[in-house]
Design a protein around this motif. Structure first.
Motif, PDB file in Angstrom:
ATOM      1  N   GLU A 141       0.864  -1.173   0.000  1.00 47.24           N
ATOM      2  CA  GLU A 141       0.000   0.000   0.000  1.00 47.24           C
ATOM      3  C   GLU A 141       0.909   1.234   0.000  1.00 47.24           C
ATOM      4  O   GLU A 141       1.813   1.337   0.823  1.00 47.24           O
ATOM      5  N   GLN A 142       0.714   2.126  -0.932  1.00 42.81           N
ATOM      6  CA  GLN A 142       1.586   3.295  -1.006  1.00 42.81           C
ATOM      7  C   GLN A 142       0.865   4.431  -1.712  1.00 42.81           C
ATOM      8  O   GLN A 142      -0.134   4.208  -2.405  1.00 42.81           O
ATOM      9  N   SER A 143       1.388   5.652  -1.546  1.00 47.05           N
ATOM     10  CA  SER A 143       0.717   6.790  -2.157  1.00 47.05           C
ATOM     11  C   SER A 143       1.236   7.047  -3.571  1.00 47.05           C
ATOM     12  O   SER A 143       0.575   7.721  -4.353  1.00 47.05           O
ATOM     13  N   ASN A 144       2.427   6.543  -3.909  1.00 43.21           N
ATOM     14  CA  ASN A 144       2.928   6.641  -5.278  1.00 43.21           C
ATOM     15  C   ASN A 144       2.748   5.271  -5.949  1.00 43.21           C
ATOM     16  O   ASN A 144       2.064   4.417  -5.406  1.00 43.21           O
ATOM     17  N   SER A 145       3.371   5.092  -7.105  1.00 44.26           N
ATOM     18  CA  SER A 145       3.303   3.778  -7.772  1.00 44.26           C
ATOM     19  C   SER A 145       4.727   3.287  -7.988  1.00 44.26           C
ATOM     20  O   SER A 145       5.533   4.007  -8.569  1.00 44.26           O
ATOM     21  N   LEU A 155      11.546   1.392  -9.142  1.00 46.68           N
ATOM     22  CA  LEU A 155      11.208   2.685  -9.750  1.00 46.68           C
ATOM     23  C   LEU A 155       9.956   3.211  -9.069  1.00 46.68           C
ATOM     24  O   LEU A 155       8.935   2.521  -9.012  1.00 46.68           O
ATOM     25  N   LYS A 156      10.057   4.426  -8.548  1.00 43.64           N
ATOM     26  CA  LYS A 156       8.866   5.056  -7.965  1.00 43.64           C
ATOM     27  C   LYS A 156       8.400   6.151  -8.915  1.00 43.64           C
ATOM     28  O   LYS A 156       9.172   7.054  -9.245  1.00 43.64           O
ATOM     29  N   VAL A 157       7.166   6.070  -9.359  1.00 45.28           N
ATOM     30  CA  VAL A 157       6.580   7.127 -10.188  1.00 45.28           C
ATOM     31  C   VAL A 157       5.670   7.943  -9.278  1.00 45.28           C
ATOM     32  O   VAL A 157       4.746   7.402  -8.663  1.00 45.28           O
ATOM     33  N   GLN A 205      16.030   3.455  -8.040  1.00 43.32           N
ATOM     34  CA  GLN A 205      17.065   3.221  -7.029  1.00 43.32           C
ATOM     35  C   GLN A 205      17.341   1.726  -6.922  1.00 43.32           C
ATOM     36  O   GLN A 205      16.485   0.906  -7.293  1.00 43.32           O
ATOM     37  N   PRO A 206      18.487   1.337  -6.362  1.00 50.03           N
ATOM     38  CA  PRO A 206      18.718  -0.088  -6.137  1.00 50.03           C
ATOM     39  C   PRO A 206      17.633  -0.654  -5.226  1.00 50.03           C
ATOM     40  O   PRO A 206      17.210   0.015  -4.272  1.00 50.03           O
ATOM     41  N   TYR A 207      17.190  -1.849  -5.536  1.00 53.44           N
ATOM     42  CA  TYR A 207      16.200  -2.525  -4.705  1.00 53.44           C
ATOM     43  C   TYR A 207      16.939  -3.337  -3.643  1.00 53.44           C
ATOM     44  O   TYR A 207      17.799  -4.162  -3.966  1.00 53.44           O
ATOM     45  N   LEU A 208      16.630  -3.076  -2.392  1.00 51.15           N
ATOM     46  CA  LEU A 208      17.301  -3.783  -1.296  1.00 51.15           C
ATOM     47  C   LEU A 208      16.506  -5.058  -1.009  1.00 51.15           C
ATOM     48  O   LEU A 208      15.631  -5.095  -0.150  1.00 51.15           O
ATOM     49  N   ALA A 209      16.829  -6.086  -1.781  1.00 53.77           N
ATOM     50  CA  ALA A 209      16.002  -7.307  -1.764  1.00 53.77           C
ATOM     51  C   ALA A 209      16.111  -8.057  -0.443  1.00 53.77           C
ATOM     52  O   ALA A 209      15.195  -8.782  -0.060  1.00 53.77           O
ATOM     53  N   ILE A 331      14.473   5.266   3.667  1.00 53.73           N
ATOM     54  CA  ILE A 331      13.944   5.521   2.317  1.00 53.73           C
ATOM     55  C   ILE A 331      12.865   6.613   2.372  1.00 53.73           C
ATOM     56  O   ILE A 331      12.424   7.006   3.464  1.00 53.73           O
ATOM     57  N   ASP A 332      12.460   7.041   1.193  1.00 59.31           N
ATOM     58  CA  ASP A 332      11.281   7.892   1.011  1.00 59.31           C
ATOM     59  C   ASP A 332      11.411   9.257   1.703  1.00 59.31           C
ATOM     60  O   ASP A 332      10.719   9.547   2.679  1.00 59.31           O
ATOM     61  N   PHE A 333      12.269  10.094   1.142  1.00 56.90           N
ATOM     62  CA  PHE A 333      12.506  11.427   1.714  1.00 56.90           C
ATOM     63  C   PHE A 333      11.599  12.487   1.099  1.00 56.90           C
ATOM     64  O   PHE A 333      11.923  13.670   1.125  1.00 56.90           O
TER      65      PHE A 333
HETATM   66  N1  LIG Z   1      15.131   0.650  -2.262  1.00 55.79           N
HETATM   67  C1  LIG Z   1      14.203  -0.200  -1.818  1.00 55.79           C
HETATM   68  N2  LIG Z   1      14.493  -1.499  -1.604  1.00 55.79           N
HETATM   69  C2  LIG Z   1      13.547  -2.370  -1.157  1.00 55.79           C
HETATM   70  N3  LIG Z   1      12.279  -2.018  -0.910  1.00 55.79           N
HETATM   71  C3  LIG Z   1      11.934  -0.743  -1.102  1.00 55.79           C
HETATM   72  C4  LIG Z   1      12.872   0.231  -1.552  1.00 55.79           C
HETATM   73  N4  LIG Z   1      12.233   1.422  -1.647  1.00 55.79           N
HETATM   74  C5  LIG Z   1      10.968   1.193  -1.274  1.00 55.79           C
HETATM   75  N5  LIG Z   1      10.778  -0.106  -0.940  1.00 55.79           N
HETATM   76  C6  LIG Z   1       9.525  -0.741  -0.508  1.00 55.79           C
HETATM   77  O1  LIG Z   1       8.471  -0.088  -1.138  1.00 55.79           O
HETATM   78  C7  LIG Z   1       7.552   0.474  -0.193  1.00 55.79           C
HETATM   79  C8  LIG Z   1       7.034   1.789  -0.714  1.00 55.79           C
HETATM   80  O2  LIG Z   1       8.115   2.672  -0.937  1.00 55.79           O
HETATM   81  P1  LIG Z   1       7.994   4.208  -0.579  1.00 55.79           P
HETATM   82  O3  LIG Z   1       7.734   4.376   0.875  1.00 55.79           O
HETATM   83  O4  LIG Z   1       9.203   4.900  -1.123  1.00 55.79           O
HETATM   84  O5  LIG Z   1       6.725   4.585  -1.450  1.00 55.79           O
HETATM   85  P2  LIG Z   1       5.659   5.757  -1.222  1.00 55.79           P
HETATM   86  O6  LIG Z   1       4.673   5.655  -2.325  1.00 55.79           O
HETATM   87  O7  LIG Z   1       6.364   7.053  -1.061  1.00 55.79           O
HETATM   88  O8  LIG Z   1       4.974   5.270   0.137  1.00 55.79           O
HETATM   89  P3  LIG Z   1       4.119   6.152   1.179  1.00 55.79           P
HETATM   90  O9  LIG Z   1       2.746   6.238   0.632  1.00 55.79           O
HETATM   91  O10 LIG Z   1       4.192   5.327   2.437  1.00 55.79           O
HETATM   92  O11 LIG Z   1       4.784   7.478   1.322  1.00 55.79           O
HETATM   93  C9  LIG Z   1       8.373   0.595   1.095  1.00 55.79           C
HETATM   94  O12 LIG Z   1       7.566   0.511   2.227  1.00 55.79           O
HETATM   95  C10 LIG Z   1       9.316  -0.572   0.992  1.00 55.79           C
HETATM   96  O13 LIG Z   1       8.705  -1.730   1.499  1.00 55.79           O
END
Ligand SMILES: Nc1ncnc2c1ncn2[C@@H]1O[C@H](COP(=O)(O)OP(=O)(O)OP(=O)(O)O)[C@@H](O)[C@H]1O
Ligand SMILES: [Mg+2]
Length: 457
Positions: A141-145, A155-157, A205-209, A331-333
């Protein structure tokens, strides 16, 4: 350079072509005047002709969508609708990143930086991006995609687009420049040029698997009755390292009496508004005002505090813990996405981040214990989770102090005011959206309003 094609042009299977990417981003829609949630199907009717991405950027928000003549059944879940008028008239609009082909094209474009109409694709110097990685949309669940590519990149859009650099990119770039390894370094990003500053559209960004997010990790530890203090200590250290690196790499300032007066007045206003809406908060209003008055009195006496760029929305879910060595990354600044960009880039005391994380421990304790006792409502007030949260707070603050020499508990007035402000926000949020959860912040309000809070924030 490829010319923008009609949004409803029939798509050919085969090798990626730049026009496909352009078409993908041509569909960035302007802001939803009705607030968050899926855009109405006729939204595109309000766009002016021309590059919709730049238009959306200039207007302050957008949604990544793609347009085509027909959508295959596998994309039925991602359909948005078919606008009757406007530049995308007649086309089927659907969530771009739900389509593996579009997601793959986007990565391909990021591998080969350059411009495409109003779009600029940029890559960090020296970054080589692997080809042909399989995309999968992030289920969280997140506010971006977000899309994960083969466990190598994420990739966060961004779904709220504003002219100017997104703090998520800005801060990660600054931290990387200064050698801070607590944040996944930006590999590539893309932006839309509009009338104002280019708007960041996406960040790779690199995915921290090998990581678990801090929220899940804390809940797992709670469920197993395992210790969390060592992890909380390490998380405090990680937070302090990031704050130090931010102070080195981006502007800093000092907030003195006028700013403190302004700040405490704003906190008081938020308290009054929340108490107006939530009767359960009213008995504590006077005592909570006392927390703000204590801080205001320090300001009146001439006290000043350093201010700098901060995370802006720090909580356990924004911290990733390596399952290999327990190392934390943040993450997520981007800050609070609902706030205007200028507000999210404002210089603030670091205690705002610390207060956010401390509140997160309360939530984890209530939810973790609720698993066994029937939900956050019954768990919030009980002794065991309170004790877990207390120990986590202490360890986190001690870890913070160990890394930078400054213990947040040494300034109880500042910490208490920020924590109170956050808990008041939570009370209003929970009352409106999740009444079952209201006891969680109310339990903190009770503590913060009590006499002990004065000395042991
Ligand atoms: N670099 C990364 N490596 C591994 N997992 C990641 C990474 N970046 C993000 N994630 C996963 O993706 C999820 C969503 O990422 P992020 O918080 O950046 O998105 P968002 O859309 O800004 O979320 P929110 O709505 O909470 O602000 C994180 O909770 C985390 O589980
Ligand atoms: Mg976010």
């Amino acid at each position: 350079m490829a010319k923008p094609s009609s949004a409803s042009r029939a798509r050919r299977p085969g090798a990626p072509e730049p026009a496909d990417c352009y078409q993908l981003l041509l569909g960035v829609l302007p802001p939803n005047p009705h607030g968050a949630g899926p855009p109405p199907a006729n939204r595109a009717a309000r766009t002016e002709p021309g590059p919709a991405a730049a238009h959306a950027a200039a207007n302050g928000a957008g949604e990544p969508v793609v347009a085509r003549e027909a959508a295959p059944p596998r994309l039925a879940h991602a359909l948005i609708g078919r606008p009757a008028t406007g530049p995308l008239a007649g086309a089927l609009l659907y969530e771009a990143l739900a389509d593996p082909r579009q997601a793959a094209l986007l990565l391909e474009r990021l591998r080969l930086p350059g411009t495409l109409g109003p779009l600029r694709f940029r890559r960090a110097p020296g970054a080589a991006i692997e080809a042909d990685l399989t995309p999968r949309p992030l289920a969280a669940e997140q506010s971006n995609s977000s899309v994960v590519y083969g466990d190598a990149y994420i990739l966060k859009v961004f779904r709220r687009i504003a002219p100017g650099i997104n703090p998520d990119l800005e801060v990660a770039l600054a931290l990387t420049r200064t050698g801070c390894r607590r944040v996944p370094p930006p590999t590539a990003w893309f932006e839309a040029a509009g009338a104002g500053a280019p708007a960041t559209l996406g960040l790779l960004q690199p995915y921290l698997a090998d990581c678990a997010d801090g929220w899940q990790y804390a809940l797992d530890q709670l469920a197993r009755g395992a210790d969390f203090t060592a992890a909380a200590h390490a998380l405090g250290q990680a937070t302090a390292e990031v704050h130090l690196a931010l102070a080195r790499s981006l502007p800093t300032a000092e907030i003195g009496p006028p700013q403190i007066e302004h700040l405490t007045a704003a906190m008081s206003r938020r308290l009054d508004a929340a108490a107006g809406a939530v009767p359960a908060l009213r008995p504590f209003r006077r005592a909570l005002r006392g927390a703000y008055a204590d801080l205001a009195a320090l300001g009146d006496s001439g006290r000043a505090w350093p201010a700098q760029r901060i995370h802006g929305d720090l909580h356990l879910g924004q911290a990733l813990r390596s399952t290999r060595d327990g190392r934390w990354s943040l993450i997520d600044f981007e800050g609070e996405p609902a706030s205007p960009l200028a507000e999210r880039r404002r210089l603030q005391p670091v205690v705002r981040d610390i207060a956010g994380m401390l509140r997160s421990f309360d939530y984890a304790a209530a939810v973790g214990a609720g698993g066994a006792h029937g939900g956050p409502q019954s768990a919030a007030g009980s002794r065991e989770p309170r004790e877990w949260a207390r120990r986590s707070r202490a360890a986190y603050c001690a870890g913070y102090a160990a890394a930078c020499g400054h213990d947040p508990r040494a300034e109880p007035e500042l910490l208490r005011a920020y924590e109170t402000d956050k808990a008041v926000y939570e009370v209003l949020y929970e009352a409106r959206h999740r009444p079952d959860w209201l006891p969680v912040p109310l339990s903190a309000i009770r503590r913060l309003a009590g006499p002990a809070a004065r000395d042991t924030a």
